[in-house]
Motif scaffolding. Structure first.
Motif, PDB file in Angstrom:
ATOM      1  N   GLU A  98      -3.763 -21.989   2.067  1.00  0.00           N
ATOM      2  CA  GLU A  98      -3.859 -23.438   1.982  1.00  0.00           C
ATOM      3  C   GLU A  98      -2.765 -24.048   1.098  1.00  0.00           C
ATOM      4  O   GLU A  98      -2.590 -25.261   1.080  1.00  0.00           O
ATOM      5  N   ASP A 120      -9.600 -21.571   4.943  1.00  0.00           N
ATOM      6  CA  ASP A 120     -10.008 -22.908   5.375  1.00  0.00           C
ATOM      7  C   ASP A 120      -9.073 -23.235   6.535  1.00  0.00           C
ATOM      8  O   ASP A 120      -7.941 -23.684   6.334  1.00  0.00           O
ATOM      9  N   GLU A 123      -6.981 -26.608   7.129  1.00  0.00           N
ATOM     10  CA  GLU A 123      -6.000 -26.805   6.062  1.00  0.00           C
ATOM     11  C   GLU A 123      -4.888 -25.762   6.146  1.00  0.00           C
ATOM     12  O   GLU A 123      -3.698 -26.067   5.968  1.00  0.00           O
ATOM     13  N   THR A 126      -2.384 -26.501   8.945  1.00  0.00           N
ATOM     14  CA  THR A 126      -1.438 -27.550   8.556  1.00  0.00           C
ATOM     15  C   THR A 126      -0.326 -26.971   7.684  1.00  0.00           C
ATOM     16  O   THR A 126       0.860 -27.299   7.853  1.00  0.00           O
ATOM     17  N   GLU A 127      -0.686 -26.085   6.748  1.00  0.00           N
ATOM     18  CA  GLU A 127       0.317 -25.447   5.901  1.00  0.00           C
ATOM     19  C   GLU A 127       1.219 -24.506   6.699  1.00  0.00           C
ATOM     20  O   GLU A 127       2.435 -24.459   6.498  1.00  0.00           O
TER      21      GLU A 127
END
Length: 253
Positions: A98, A120, A123, A126-127
């Motif tokens: 994350e 997660d 999240e 997205t990273e």
């Protein structure tokens, strides 16, 4: 040995460092074919790759063997120390999915071995999208025993003891994220040469065993030891443990 609460799951996710040396010694690696399949989803030639949640470097080792420029990110210092001993040619960094300690858009591929289900996921995706260039790929992979083999299915059911296998493959393959195309899925069969005791050492590195009460873990391992001693395929010295590596692959838009 059920997994009823988020707190218990968090304990499991953070438990592996206590068995880092045994994890490094006994957990299986990943077949070259699975790694190459993941890389074949990259647009262009892959050179710079990340092993995210790299543990003791089982997947890192396979990536470096292909001549890639590999960075390994792992939060647990004991696991990371084993990785650095095993794969000194890789760049090793403390970090987590994350919050990846790398700049934007510098990677051709992000591999995740046996760890994606601990993230997660929204999240982390997205990273991962942030550090991948367009046309790069996200490649989660898992090793599981090959339960199409009858004795293996019986052994894993006995060892599960009511605990659910991580939902990673069947559920997480349907994860969607606007930065990625849909996940593809492929499976690769391979084997690991084992003895009964080395297989039990591997079971002892499973998080559900590490965090359970000592008497529960001992009872489970004793049941499995009795099964292996009575099973003709495993009773006499070394044997091949059939495995399946399941790989997912999603391209960065």
């Amino acid at each position: 040995m059920s997994d009823p609460t988020p707190e218990h799951r968090a304990r499991r996710a953070a438990s592996f460092g206590a068995r880092a040396a045994e994890y490094a010694q006994h957990r299986p690696g990943y077949p070259r074919e699975a790694i190459e399949w993941g890389l074949s989803g990259v647009t262009g030639t892959p050179r710079r790759v990340l092993d995210l949640g790299a543990g003791t470097g089982k997947l890192t080792l396979g990536l470096t063997a292909l001549g890639l420029d590999v960075t390994a990110v792992e939060p647990d210092p004991e696991m990371r120390a084993e990785l650095e001993r095993a794969v000194p040619s890789a760049t090793s960094l403390a970090g987590q999915a994350e919050r990846i300690p790398l700049p934007d858009g510098g990677l051709d591929a992000v591999f995740i071995g046996q760890a994606f289900h601990w993230f997660d996921v929204p999240e982390a995706m997205t990273e991962i999208a942030r550090v991948l260039r367009p046309g790069g790929v996200c490649v989660p992979v898992w090793n599981y025993e090959d339960e199409s083999v009858p004795w293996v299915a019986e052994f894993t059911e006995l060892g599960r003891d009511g605990a659910r296998r991580p939902a990673s493959v069947e559920d997480l393959r349907h994860v969607t994220h606007p930065a990625f195309e849909s996940f593809e899925c492929e499976r690769f069969r391979h084997v690991q040469r084992r003895t009964a005791e080395s297989l039990l050492e591997t079971i002892a590195t499973y998080s559900i065993v590490i965090v359970s009460a000592p008497e529960e873990s001992a009872a489970l391992l004793d049941r499995l030891r009795q099964f292996l001693a009575a099973n003709p395929a495993t009773a006499d010295g070394e044997f091949d443990l059939p495995l399946v590596t399941t790989a997912l692959r999603a391209r960065r838009r």
